[in-house]
Design an enzyme around this catalytic site. Sequence first.
Site, PDB file in Angstrom:
ATOM      1  N   GLU A 198       0.821  -1.209   0.000  1.00 54.15           N
ATOM      2  CA  GLU A 198       0.000   0.000   0.000  1.00 54.15           C
ATOM      3  C   GLU A 198       0.858   1.264   0.000  1.00 54.15           C
ATOM      4  OE1 GLU A 198      -3.036   0.016  -0.549  1.00 54.15           O
ATOM      5  OE2 GLU A 198      -3.885  -1.882   0.095  1.00 54.15           O
ATOM      6  N   ARG A 202       0.519   3.826  -3.167  1.00 54.41           N
ATOM      7  CA  ARG A 202      -0.146   5.087  -2.831  1.00 54.41           C
ATOM      8  C   ARG A 202       0.855   6.224  -2.590  1.00 54.41           C
ATOM      9  NH1 ARG A 202      -5.638   3.542   0.566  1.00 54.41           N
ATOM     10  NH2 ARG A 202      -5.736   1.353  -0.031  1.00 54.41           N
ATOM     11  N   ASP A 332      -5.381  -9.717  -8.177  1.00 51.38           N
ATOM     12  CA  ASP A 332      -5.783  -8.836  -9.263  1.00 51.38           C
ATOM     13  C   ASP A 332      -4.650  -8.033  -9.896  1.00 51.38           C
ATOM     14  OD1 ASP A 332      -5.555  -7.505  -6.839  1.00 51.38           O
ATOM     15  OD2 ASP A 332      -7.276  -6.200  -7.164  1.00 51.38           O
ATOM     16  N   GLU A 508     -13.049   0.442  -9.664  1.00 52.11           N
ATOM     17  CA  GLU A 508     -12.689  -0.471 -10.755  1.00 52.11           C
ATOM     18  C   GLU A 508     -13.619  -0.383 -11.966  1.00 52.11           C
ATOM     19  OE1 GLU A 508     -10.299  -1.486  -7.431  1.00 52.11           O
ATOM     20  OE2 GLU A 508     -12.473  -1.248  -7.539  1.00 52.11           O
TER      21      GLU A 508
END
Length: 605
Positions: A198, A202, A332, A508
Amino acid sequence: MSSGRKKGSKSQVQKGRQEGPGGSNVSKKETSSVDGHEKEDAGADTKASSAFDSLNSGLLWRALLVAFLAFAYLKPEVLLDVYDMWVGFSEHNNVAHGSSRREELVWLPPDEMKRDAVVQAFKHAWGAYERDAMGSDEYHPISREGTDLAGGGGIGYTVIDAIDTMHIMGLSEEYSRARGWIANNLDFERKGLFSTFETTIRVLGGLLSIHHLSGNDPIYLEKAIDIADRLMYAFEDSPYHLPLPYVDLVDRKGYHTKDYTGLVSVAEVGTLQLELKYLTHLTGNRDYWEAAEKVMKTLNSAKLPHGLASIFLNYEEGQYVTSAVSLGSRGDSFYEYLLKQYIQTNRTEPVYQDSYKETMDGAHQYLIQKSPGNNLVYTSELRPEDNGSGEISWRLTPKQDHLVCFLGGSLLLGATNARSQVDRVSRPPKQEELTEDGWRDWNTGMELIKTCMKTHDTATGLSPEIVYFRVPSDGMDTYEFAPTDWYIRGAQPGIPAPYDARYMLRPETVESLFIAYRLTGDEIFREHGWKIFQAIEKHCKVESGGYATVINVDENPAQLEDKMETFFLSETLKYLYLLFSDSNTIPLDRYVFNTEAHPFPIIQA
C-alpha cells in the site's frame, strides 16, 4: 507460447464443480448444407402467367410505396426514431466488434458539465479532510476525524494519494496547500508497521506521479527516494527476493504478516514494479529496478502449468502454495502489472507481453464463465479442497469481487497493445489490426464491463463488494424471487447486511469505463459513468463534507459506515474526471496508470 487455445468444457461447471486445470473437452458444432439445382422447361402458358404475376407485383409495390410516403409525410418523427435507434445500435455494435466502416477517432471532446460536477465532488471530499484531518492517513467523514494507519503518526496517505488528482483537475489553491504540507510537514520517521504494497502504490506512486506532472518539482523526488529507501528493507535477506508484507520505517526492517505467517500474496509482491522501475529511470539507481526484476524472475520460475497464479507463495521457498486461483483480492494487480510493465517501457520488453498473454489464455480456459440466465460473462475462482484422503480437488466457485471489474478495461488495453498486428491501433480498432486472440480479449473485456454494470442494478445503483453468479446446482430455484444471474450471498431482508453487500467507493468499474471510452469514443460508457457518479452523490455524500462507505447497496435510503478510503480521491474521482475530459488529458498512448491511478509517462527501457 501457442495461440488459439480452446476453452475447456463447462459441463462440470453447470453442476457447480469442475476439476482444476488439466485436460479440456471441446464441443464442436456440425453444420450441413444442401445445394440443389432444378431446371424446368417453361411453355408459353407459364410465361404468360409469369408476366401476369409480375404486373400484379409491380402494382402492389407501387401501392406500398405510396402508403409509405403518405405515412412519412404525416408521421416523420416515428421514422426518425426508428432511424436513430438503428444507427445507435449499429454504431455500438461496430465499436464492440471492430467494424472498419466507422471513421477513426482523432480527438474526443470534453463533457464540461459532467466533468465540472466531478470536480465539485472532489472539492467537497478534500475540503472536509483538509478542514478536519489534514496530514492524517485516513478520514472519517461522519465523526469528522482522521486516523493513522500504523499508530505512530501518519505519513499523509490521503494528501499524497490525492495531490496528482488536484493537479490534473487544475485546483491550484488546493494543490498549493497540499504541496506545502508535503514540503514542510511530511516525515517518514514514523514508528510502526506500514504495508509494503500500500505504501508503494499510494505514497511512492503518488510522489512519482506528481513529480512528473508538476514539471519535475524536486521536493517530490526527494521524498520519493526517502520512502523508497525505507521500503527496500522489506527485500533484505529475502532468500527468493520476495519483499515482506510490512516495513518498520524507523527501524528499517521487514516483517511478516500475523495472519499468514511465512506467506506473501502474489498481488503484493507483483505490484511494486512500475514504481520501482520508474524511480530508477529518474535517478539512475539500478537497485530499485533490479529489486523489481528479481521478484518477477522468482514468479516466472514458480510458474504453474496453466499460467495462472495462486494467491499465496511460500516466502522461504519461492514457490506457490496450494491456495485459490483468483483474479480478485490478492491476485488482481499482479495480472494488471504484467501488461503494464510491457506498456511502461514502450513495448520493448516482450517477456511481459508473453507472460500477460499466457495468463489471459489461462483465464479464458479456466476462469471465464457465463451465467445461465442472460449469458453474462464473469470470472470465477478455483478453490482447492481436500477430499479427506490427502488428495486435492478444485472447486470452480462463481464468485467475483468488485476488484475484478478492472479486468474489462485491462483486456481492452491488452488487445490493443499486446495482441495487435500494427504498431498503432485505430480508435476503435479495425478488424485487421488485432490478432484472433486480440479480438477474443477485446470482446471478453466488453462483456465484462457489461456484467459489472449489471451488478449496479441494486436499490442504490451501486455495486456490491462481492457477487456470486447463478449455476444450475445452487438450489436457489426453490426461492420465490430467485435472481436470474447474480446475487449477494447471505443477504436477506430483516437481518444485518453481510460484508459482501457494501460499496466502499471503489473505482474499478469506472476505470474500465474510462479506458473503454478512450479506445472507442462510444458515449454509452460516459452514460454508465454518469449514472454511477449520480448514485455516489445521492447515497454516499455526507452533507457536512466527504463521502462514506455504503453498508448495504440494496437498502434505500442507505446506511453509511464512517470511512472514506483514500482511493476515492486518487482513483474513483480521477477516473470519472478523465472519463468526461477530452482525450488529450493524460492520453493513453503517453501514460500508464499504476494500480492506484497514478499516471507515469511511458519510458524507454
